[in-house]
Design an enzyme around this catalytic site. Structure first.
Site, mmCIF file in Angstrom:
data_model
loop_
_atom_site.group_PDB
_atom_site.id
_atom_site.type_symbol
_atom_site.label_atom_id
_atom_site.label_comp_id
_atom_site.label_asym_id
_atom_site.label_seq_id
_atom_site.Cartn_x
_atom_site.Cartn_y
_atom_site.Cartn_z
ATOM 1 N N LEU A 58 89.375 35.145 26.172
ATOM 2 C CA LEU A 58 89.359 36.149 26.773
ATOM 3 C C LEU A 58 88.270 36.909 26.108
ATOM 4 O O LEU A 58 87.900 38.666 26.791
ATOM 5 C CB LEU A 58 90.484 36.672 26.707
ATOM 6 C CG LEU A 58 91.310 35.651 28.310
ATOM 7 C CD1 LEU A 58 92.964 35.507 27.960
ATOM 8 C CD2 LEU A 58 90.520 35.735 29.535
ATOM 9 N N GLY A 90 95.028 31.128 26.410
ATOM 10 C CA GLY A 90 95.260 30.842 24.758
ATOM 11 C C GLY A 90 94.867 32.610 24.707
ATOM 12 O O GLY A 90 94.453 33.297 24.702
ATOM 13 N N GLN A 112 93.429 40.030 19.339
ATOM 14 C CA GLN A 112 92.873 40.148 20.469
ATOM 15 C C GLN A 112 92.731 41.328 21.242
ATOM 16 O O GLN A 112 92.945 41.605 22.203
ATOM 17 C CB GLN A 112 92.510 39.124 21.409
ATOM 18 C CG GLN A 112 91.593 37.810 21.121
ATOM 19 C CD GLN A 112 91.857 36.541 22.251
ATOM 20 O OE1 GLN A 112 92.533 35.634 22.202
ATOM 21 N NE2 GLN A 112 90.511 36.777 22.866
ATOM 22 N N GLU A 138 92.653 28.930 18.379
ATOM 23 C CA GLU A 138 93.108 31.030 18.342
ATOM 24 C C GLU A 138 93.678 31.051 16.717
ATOM 25 O O GLU A 138 93.744 31.792 16.175
ATOM 26 C CB GLU A 138 94.223 30.398 19.111
ATOM 27 C CG GLU A 138 94.688 30.430 20.627
ATOM 28 C CD GLU A 138 93.770 31.235 21.251
ATOM 29 O OE1 GLU A 138 93.419 32.367 20.812
ATOM 30 O OE2 GLU A 138 93.238 31.493 22.368
ATOM 31 N N HIS A 178 91.296 32.777 15.554
ATOM 32 C CA HIS A 178 91.430 34.445 15.473
ATOM 33 C C HIS A 178 91.497 35.384 14.264
ATOM 34 O O HIS A 178 91.681 36.137 14.257
ATOM 35 C CB HIS A 178 90.922 34.415 16.758
ATOM 36 C CG HIS A 178 90.792 34.723 18.186
ATOM 37 N ND1 HIS A 178 89.493 35.675 18.670
ATOM 38 C CD2 HIS A 178 90.373 33.565 19.157
ATOM 39 C CE1 HIS A 178 89.298 35.001 19.236
ATOM 40 N NE2 HIS A 178 90.017 34.168 20.061
HETATM 41 CO CO CO Z 1 89.524 33.041 21.630
#
Ligand code: CO
Length: 174
Positions: free
Chosen positions: A100, A45, A50, A142, A145
């Site tokens: 990530l 994801g 990001q 997600e 975020h």
């Molecule tokens: Co993340």
């Protein structure tokens, strides 16, 4: 195009992402780049912030159980969610999450077990999805975020302190 992923504790990860207003070519390029970047980094994801784009856009692609590693995350299996909102949630579950933006760290985090989410696809079509398994967890990760939250911030005080100490040590030696 593969974009650079920003790494915790980069301040940009704290941004509150804004809603997408035009479902245009720029959005499609962003989504395509997010897919390429996620697959290149072996993620399941990715949220737009990001890659330093503060828009309410996320993608999820849960790998198929396949022998052939080349095709275990085919692009057509990518769930692309624009301006998602959780409209129902219940229960609780634990899962060892990774991110990530915090590479190499996996920690147990508590989430709702069930989530029902409304969102738009890349063409601006409205959808509803619900899940009570891994997808529900991934969506919650997600979506955090989009509101400037990273999963390590959900750890208990003790675990968070331990993480921060180890993370600083690792950054210093990198
Ligand atoms: Co993340």
């Amino acid at each position: 195009m593969i974009r650079e992923i920003i790494i915790y504790p980069d301040k940009r990860l704290k941004s509150i992402s804004r809603e997408v207003e035009s479902f245009d070519e720029n959005l499609h390029t962003l989504l395509d780049d997010m897919y390429e970047t996620m697959v290149a980094k072996n993620g399941v994801g990715l949220a737009a912030i990001q890659i330093a784009v503060p828009l309410r856009v996320l993608i999820i692609n849960i790998p198929l159980e396949s022998e052939d590693e080349e095709v275990d995350q085919p692009k057509e299996n990518t769930l692309e969610m624009i301006n998602p909102t959780i409209v129902d949630k219940r229960g609780s579950t634990h899962y060892q999450e990774g991110c990530l933006s915090v590479p190499g760290v996996y920690e147990d985090v508590e989430r709702f077990a069930f989530a029902k989410v409304e969102y738009f696809d890349r063409y601006g079509n409205f959808h509803t999805i619900e899940d009570d398994a891994f997808l529900a967890i991934a969506i919650q990760h997600e979506m955090d975020h989009l509101d400037g939250k990273v999963f390590v911030e959900k750890l208990s005080y003790i675990k968070r302190k331990k993480f921060e100490k180890e993370w600083r040590k690792r950054k210093k030696s990198a």
